[in-house]
Design a protein around this motif. Structure first.
Motif, PDB file in Angstrom:
ATOM      1  N   VAL A   7     -37.081  -4.167  71.262  1.00 56.18           N
ATOM      2  CA  VAL A   7     -38.311  -4.904  71.563  1.00 56.18           C
ATOM      3  C   VAL A   7     -39.430  -4.499  70.605  1.00 56.18           C
ATOM      4  O   VAL A   7     -40.163  -5.346  70.082  1.00 56.18           O
ATOM      5  N   ILE A   8     -39.562  -3.194  70.363  1.00 52.64           N
ATOM      6  CA  ILE A   8     -40.629  -2.713  69.479  1.00 52.64           C
ATOM      7  C   ILE A   8     -40.389  -3.172  68.040  1.00 52.64           C
ATOM      8  O   ILE A   8     -41.307  -3.658  67.362  1.00 52.64           O
ATOM      9  N   TRP A  13     -38.593  -5.706  67.061  1.00 48.49           N
ATOM     10  CA  TRP A  13     -38.783  -7.161  67.019  1.00 48.49           C
ATOM     11  C   TRP A  13     -40.264  -7.505  66.936  1.00 48.49           C
ATOM     12  O   TRP A  13     -40.670  -8.410  66.214  1.00 48.49           O
ATOM     13  N   ASP A  14     -41.098  -6.763  67.683  1.00 47.29           N
ATOM     14  CA  ASP A  14     -42.530  -7.042  67.665  1.00 47.29           C
ATOM     15  C   ASP A  14     -43.128  -6.736  66.304  1.00 47.29           C
ATOM     16  O   ASP A  14     -44.058  -7.425  65.867  1.00 47.29           O
ATOM     17  N   ILE A  15     -42.610  -5.715  65.618  1.00 45.21           N
ATOM     18  CA  ILE A  15     -43.071  -5.448  64.247  1.00 45.21           C
ATOM     19  C   ILE A  15     -42.778  -6.649  63.357  1.00 45.21           C
ATOM     20  O   ILE A  15     -43.625  -7.096  62.579  1.00 45.21           O
ATOM     21  N   PHE A  75     -42.172  -9.845  64.284  1.00 45.58           N
ATOM     22  CA  PHE A  75     -42.898 -11.040  64.717  1.00 45.58           C
ATOM     23  C   PHE A  75     -44.394 -10.921  64.437  1.00 45.58           C
ATOM     24  O   PHE A  75     -45.017 -11.846  63.893  1.00 45.58           O
ATOM     25  N   ARG A  76     -44.987  -9.769  64.807  1.00 49.04           N
ATOM     26  CA  ARG A  76     -46.431  -9.600  64.619  1.00 49.04           C
ATOM     27  C   ARG A  76     -46.794  -9.497  63.144  1.00 49.04           C
ATOM     28  O   ARG A  76     -47.905  -9.878  62.751  1.00 49.04           O
ATOM     29  N   GLY A 104     -51.832  -3.960  67.335  1.00 46.00           N
ATOM     30  CA  GLY A 104     -50.953  -4.357  68.432  1.00 46.00           C
ATOM     31  C   GLY A 104     -49.837  -3.383  68.712  1.00 46.00           C
ATOM     32  O   GLY A 104     -49.470  -3.155  69.868  1.00 46.00           O
ATOM     33  N   ILE A 105     -49.272  -2.752  67.671  1.00 41.14           N
ATOM     34  CA  ILE A 105     -48.084  -1.927  67.833  1.00 41.14           C
ATOM     35  C   ILE A 105     -48.397  -0.537  68.374  1.00 41.14           C
ATOM     36  O   ILE A 105     -47.645   0.003  69.200  1.00 41.14           O
ATOM     37  N   LEU A 152     -51.131  -5.736  62.758  1.00 42.90           N
ATOM     38  CA  LEU A 152     -49.922  -5.137  63.319  1.00 42.90           C
ATOM     39  C   LEU A 152     -50.224  -3.778  63.930  1.00 42.90           C
ATOM     40  O   LEU A 152     -49.748  -3.460  65.029  1.00 42.90           O
ATOM     41  N   SER A 160     -41.137 -10.189  57.217  1.00 35.62           N
ATOM     42  CA  SER A 160     -42.235 -10.920  57.870  1.00 35.62           C
ATOM     43  C   SER A 160     -43.194 -11.500  56.842  1.00 35.62           C
ATOM     44  O   SER A 160     -43.679 -12.624  57.000  1.00 35.62           O
ATOM     45  N   MET A 213     -48.483  -0.330  72.033  1.00 33.29           N
ATOM     46  CA  MET A 213     -47.136  -0.622  72.533  1.00 33.29           C
ATOM     47  C   MET A 213     -46.251   0.622  72.459  1.00 33.29           C
ATOM     48  O   MET A 213     -45.508   0.929  73.402  1.00 33.29           O
TER      49      MET A 213
END
Length: 272
Positions: free
Chosen positions: A72-73, A75-77, A79-80, A126-127, A123, A160, A130
């Motif tokens: 999840v983390i 993936w968020d890197i 995506f974000r 947001g990260i 990023l 990305s 998280m």
């Protein structure tokens, strides 16, 4: 004015005109049409593969906690990173200011570099919370990855940026009618990059496609690190090589789309 008074002045021809206006807008934009089909199909494909993986591995839940949180983390890197790049670009589109920038001495590479920097800033904002939440509530410390975390991060952020550059070029050429690509493209790749399950879960004919995408190597490398305590340097080098090609192609595509936008006059309008 109450509802009764509103109803009294109701005119079907005006309602029909507005319906036609939105229908023509939808029909003329394939990204909008695609979006209507996109989310339902994506949900069933992604979680269907995950269910297949769980059903094939009886001991999955005994060791899956850290893998899922790590996925999840990461993936968020991915995506974000793309979203942070694209949002900064869209800010100029929304403000109808991109034409002014492109007519200034600012070079495209300088503009794209600034967007990459903004991507990192967005990023980080947001990260970091998280990662802290994962450590506090789920006892998962991303920093335990050690040096491999740097390689994972670099490969994901390069992907990305490449996708952000390419998508920005599409929006630049096609106008804000293609804006939905910014939000949906990465999710469209999600089933193929195997965020939550190994490549072996995919049908045989899809696996070569998955191996053409750099994030696939990162998520496979993460699972190897968590399950087998082995850092797969070969996977990371493969991801880096594909990322290098992807970055060059995306930059060349952006320049081509930028020149096309200048010739078509869409650089100034930037409309639907």
């Amino acid at each position: 004015m109450n509802l009764v008074e509103q109803m009294r002045g109701l005119a079907m021809h005006r309602i029909n005109a507005m319906v036609l206006r939105y229908w023509y807008l939808l029909r003329s934009s394939w990204p909008r049409m695609l979006e209507l089909i996109y989310w339902p199909a994506l949900q069933i494909i992604t979680w269907g593969f995950l269910q297949s993986y769980i059903s094939q591995n009886a001991g999955f839940f005994a060791q899956a906690g850290g893998t899922l949180i790590g996925a999840v983390i990461l993936w968020d890197i991915l995506f974000r990173g793309q979203l942070g790049f694209s949002i900064s670009f869209l800010e100029e589109m929304w403000a109808r200011n991109l034409g002014n920038l492109m007519m200034s001495p600012l070079k495209p590479i300088e503009y794209l570099t600034a967007l990459m920097i903004m991507s990192l800033i967005r990023l980080a904002i947001g990260i970091i919370p998280m990662v802290i939440l994962a450590a506090v509530f789920f006892h998962f410390n991303l920093l335990n990855f050690g040096l491999p975390l740097i390689v994972f991060f670099c490969n994901l952020i390069f992907t990305s940026w490449s996708l952000g550059i390419f998508v920005s070029g599409l929006v630049l050429r096609n106008g804000l009618g293609a804006e939905s690509i910014v939000w949906t493209l990465m999710f469209g790749l999600m089933p193929l990059v195997c965020v939550y399950y190994p490549v072996s879960v995919l049908p045989a004919w899809l696996q070569p496609i998955a191996w053409c995408l750099p994030p696939t190597y990162v998520f496979e490398g993460m699972r190897a690190l968590l399950f087998d305590q082995v850092f797969r340097g070969d996977l990371m080098l493969g991801a880096l090589a594909i990322n290098a090609v992807l970055f060059v192609v995306s930059f060349a595509s952006f320049l081509l789309l930028l020149n096309s936008a200048k010739r078509a006059g869409s650089l100034i309008s930037g409309g639907e």
